[in-house]
Write a protein that holds these residues in place. Sequence first.
Motif, PDB file in Angstrom:
ATOM      1  N   LEU A  67       3.025  -0.941  -4.498  1.00 58.80           N
ATOM      2  CA  LEU A  67       2.047  -0.076  -5.171  1.00 58.80           C
ATOM      3  C   LEU A  67       1.109   0.579  -4.158  1.00 58.80           C
ATOM      4  CD1 LEU A  67       1.131  -2.335  -8.224  1.00 58.80           C
ATOM      5  CD2 LEU A  67       2.197  -0.072  -8.346  1.00 58.80           C
ATOM      6  N   ALA A  68       0.730  -0.178  -3.128  1.00 57.12           N
ATOM      7  CA  ALA A  68      -0.151   0.366  -2.093  1.00 57.12           C
ATOM      8  C   ALA A  68       0.575   1.417  -1.261  1.00 57.12           C
ATOM      9  CB  ALA A  68      -0.668  -0.755  -1.194  1.00 57.12           C
ATOM     10  N   LYS A  80      -7.253   5.928  -8.440  1.00 53.75           N
ATOM     11  CA  LYS A  80      -5.840   5.547  -8.354  1.00 53.75           C
ATOM     12  C   LYS A  80      -5.553   4.822  -7.042  1.00 53.75           C
ATOM     13  CE  LYS A  80      -1.188   7.575  -8.539  1.00 53.75           C
ATOM     14  NZ  LYS A  80      -0.411   8.832  -8.624  1.00 53.75           N
ATOM     15  N   GLU A  81      -6.131   5.318  -5.951  1.00 55.65           N
ATOM     16  CA  GLU A  81      -5.929   4.671  -4.655  1.00 55.65           C
ATOM     17  C   GLU A  81      -6.528   3.267  -4.637  1.00 55.65           C
ATOM     18  OE1 GLU A  81      -5.651   7.418  -0.852  1.00 55.65           O
ATOM     19  OE2 GLU A  81      -7.475   7.823  -1.970  1.00 55.65           O
ATOM     20  N   ARG A 112     -10.889  -5.029  -4.047  1.00 52.38           N
ATOM     21  CA  ARG A 112      -9.552  -5.514  -3.675  1.00 52.38           C
ATOM     22  C   ARG A 112      -9.509  -7.040  -3.607  1.00 52.38           C
ATOM     23  NH1 ARG A 112      -6.887  -4.433   2.150  1.00 52.38           N
ATOM     24  NH2 ARG A 112      -7.384  -6.637   2.437  1.00 52.38           N
ATOM     25  N   ASN A 135       0.984   4.818  -3.746  1.00 47.16           N
ATOM     26  CA  ASN A 135      -0.155   5.521  -4.353  1.00 47.16           C
ATOM     27  C   ASN A 135      -1.390   5.668  -3.473  1.00 47.16           C
ATOM     28  OD1 ASN A 135       1.165   5.924  -6.886  1.00 47.16           O
ATOM     29  ND2 ASN A 135       0.777   3.778  -7.389  1.00 47.16           N
ATOM     30  N   THR A 136      -1.252   5.493  -2.162  1.00 43.73           N
ATOM     31  CA  THR A 136      -2.394   5.714  -1.272  1.00 43.73           C
ATOM     32  C   THR A 136      -2.060   6.813  -0.276  1.00 43.73           C
ATOM     33  OG1 THR A 136      -1.659   3.998   0.285  1.00 43.73           O
ATOM     34  CG2 THR A 136      -3.208   3.328  -1.436  1.00 43.73           C
ATOM     35  N   SER A 157      -4.429   0.946  -6.835  1.00 46.63           N
ATOM     36  CA  SER A 157      -3.116   0.649  -6.246  1.00 46.63           C
ATOM     37  C   SER A 157      -3.240  -0.260  -5.032  1.00 46.63           C
ATOM     38  CB  SER A 157      -2.417   1.949  -5.854  1.00 46.63           C
ATOM     39  OG  SER A 157      -2.189   2.762  -6.977  1.00 46.63           O
ATOM     40  N   GLY A 175      -1.664  -3.820  -5.203  1.00 48.68           N
ATOM     41  CA  GLY A 175      -0.697  -4.128  -4.152  1.00 48.68           C
ATOM     42  C   GLY A 175      -1.089  -5.356  -3.361  1.00 48.68           C
TER      43      GLY A 175
END
Length: 740
Positions: A203-204, A4-5, A152, A207-208, A8, A12
């Motif tokens: 998003l970053a 998930k991290e 990423r 969810n991080t 995200s 992001g």
Amino acid sequence: MSFKEIASLSAGGIGQKLIAYCVNQMILSVGNTLIGNTIGIPPSKIYILYIIGVLSGFPLTALRARMIDNTRSMKGKYRPYLISMGIPTAVIGTVFIIAPYESMSMFWKCAVVLVCNIGFQFFFYFYNDAFDSLIYVLSPNSIERSDVLSVRSVVENLSPSVVGIIFPLLAKLITGENTLYDMRVFRALYPPMLVAGFVISLLAYVNTEEKIVQAKTHVIQIKFTDALRAVAKNKYFWIISVAGWLGFLEGSFGNIMGWMYNYQAACTAGQYSVITAIAGNASFWNNIAAPFLIRKYGKKKILVFSNVLNIFLIAAMLPIVRMTGNPSIIWFLLICNFVNGFITSLGHLLGPSIQADIRDYQQYITGERIDGMFATVGLIGNVITLATSGVLPAIYEKAGLNETVAVSLGYSADRVYDVLCDKEYFISISTVLVVASIVGAVLNVIPMFFYDLREVDQKGMISVLKIRALFEDYGNGVLSDNELIEAVEIIKEAREYAEKEAAPVTKEGIVRARKSKNKELIRKAKAEYRDAIAVNERIEIAKRVNDELSRFSTQYGEVSLEHAKRVSDAGLDGYMSIGVPSKKEARQMPKATEKEKEVRRNILMQIESAKVAEKAIKKYYPDGIEEFDSSVFDKLFKAEDEFELKLHEALKSLKKAREEKNRERAAELKAEVKQLQKTKKEIAGEIKKATHQNTIYYRAAKPYLDAKKLLAQAENYRHLDEIMKLYEQAKIRAGEKATN
């Protein structure tokens, strides 16, 4: 990091890259076509604005660094700034684009561009740094960081790639012409892109989770001179920085392909969209291959190889730009750009991962993690950039991109870039820029040969940092089961490999297996080769860990403890009377081995600490040092956390009251929020005041505090056997917790 991290952070990044795509078009530089041709500011005036903008960035960068290292938030060190800096960035970018330049005088054009760029110096660079630096605190594992950065990069580059494809087509639709540099295009597309980019980048934020935790009593106010002294010992920081400073001309060729389309009509809007799409996707496959290549070859080999090859790829553009006039020539230039991007993007991808390794090394050699202050020390690069930034404008002027030539060719004096419509001047200017890029690429690669921080070195340093944290937490009575288990397992493995010697590793077995053409033998030979490398790595890491565990039983360790005891016994009033070697004597110490270098470095750091302490005592404690009571932080930090939670709950209740249209309750909660914010601000002021006082005390008493810390550390290290006995119980508790 969890899936998930990673997802995200990557998604992001699409938003962050979208904002960067827009804002980078607005950042002052001599080659900026939006500012130079569309807005109509000539290169000579852009250069002056650029100097002012960079100078304004000095205090802003120092402020940014202090804010990062001074950040205390339950949301983390970097994540809060994705919001607080992202919103102003989008607003300033929108103002920049919608300003009515057509009706402005030259003075007001320059004023608007300059003011917006000063805003970008703080808000945009802060936002960008916060997002890029997130990876430093999401994982301590260098290989994992490289893997995540690879993923990423693949995902986040979707935004500039897609925009690059559709931008020429939308520009044609908006203006009816084959042009990219029309203000109507920017006004129609950039504001919604900035807003969309900010929203996606959240998003970053959501969810991080940042995983590096510093002690609350950590000294968080660091002066520029303190940071410079700390970073001065970090050779890898200087190697990478010098490479960037020397290679300032490397990207000079970057605008040529766009110029071919815009000024030489080398292709249609549809064709240019295809060209942009192909060029923009050059790095895609490298991003996928990067983790495997890093594991196989290491960062240094990739850095050197990609930068050396870059020289030849730029040189290949030279005969192509000299054939301008042939409509198909832009496709040949595309091939060069694509191959160049394919190769060099691999080196660029390593940037954040290398920066993270450099910060790990900083923490390893000095005990301080000063991420924010790296940016402040980087201001030295801005000074160097100012000194070298006049080169490119001079090249432009000399090659013919100036007002005099523009007027002589029948163009307006404020549209000097129209000179590029002339074939001869286009060839002349483009040729000069390619040559400048070759020179920049050569200068850039030279420092790379001195970068020798290997992946196994980074693993060893992280292992040692975990060992140090284990003993410090043990001494403070805050040892957690998970940290205990991880650190003890590192120690047990180090003991297992302590007596082993690294064996030479060759591919002879693989070569013999391939000759047999037996797939099973080949597979087995490759596995044995990988296992042999892994064993050698474990042996090397074990040596570093065992050296750390025995550091106080060596001759230098015993001498250091004796000196620390004398300093400690002398107390705050007398520790300055305990002498240290002179800087001249320290510099004459041997430095043939890594251990000798470390000893010499530590002695020099002691000398610097003594000099700083002497100055601080004269200035702040002429009548003698008064010990600072750090327990004040416990009360203040506890109160701050409580009020932050109360404020969070009050804001949630206020939102609910407004949704329910309960005006009376909303008014009460609004007043409560206002009071909580006021109280929280007052507490923050008290923390700032206490931190300042603590920092002054820390500088004045640093030799004494370092001595006390070393003695405490040595005492904690004597309890290794006791800590090892706690291991089995910790494993049982951790297993029960995982089961439940």
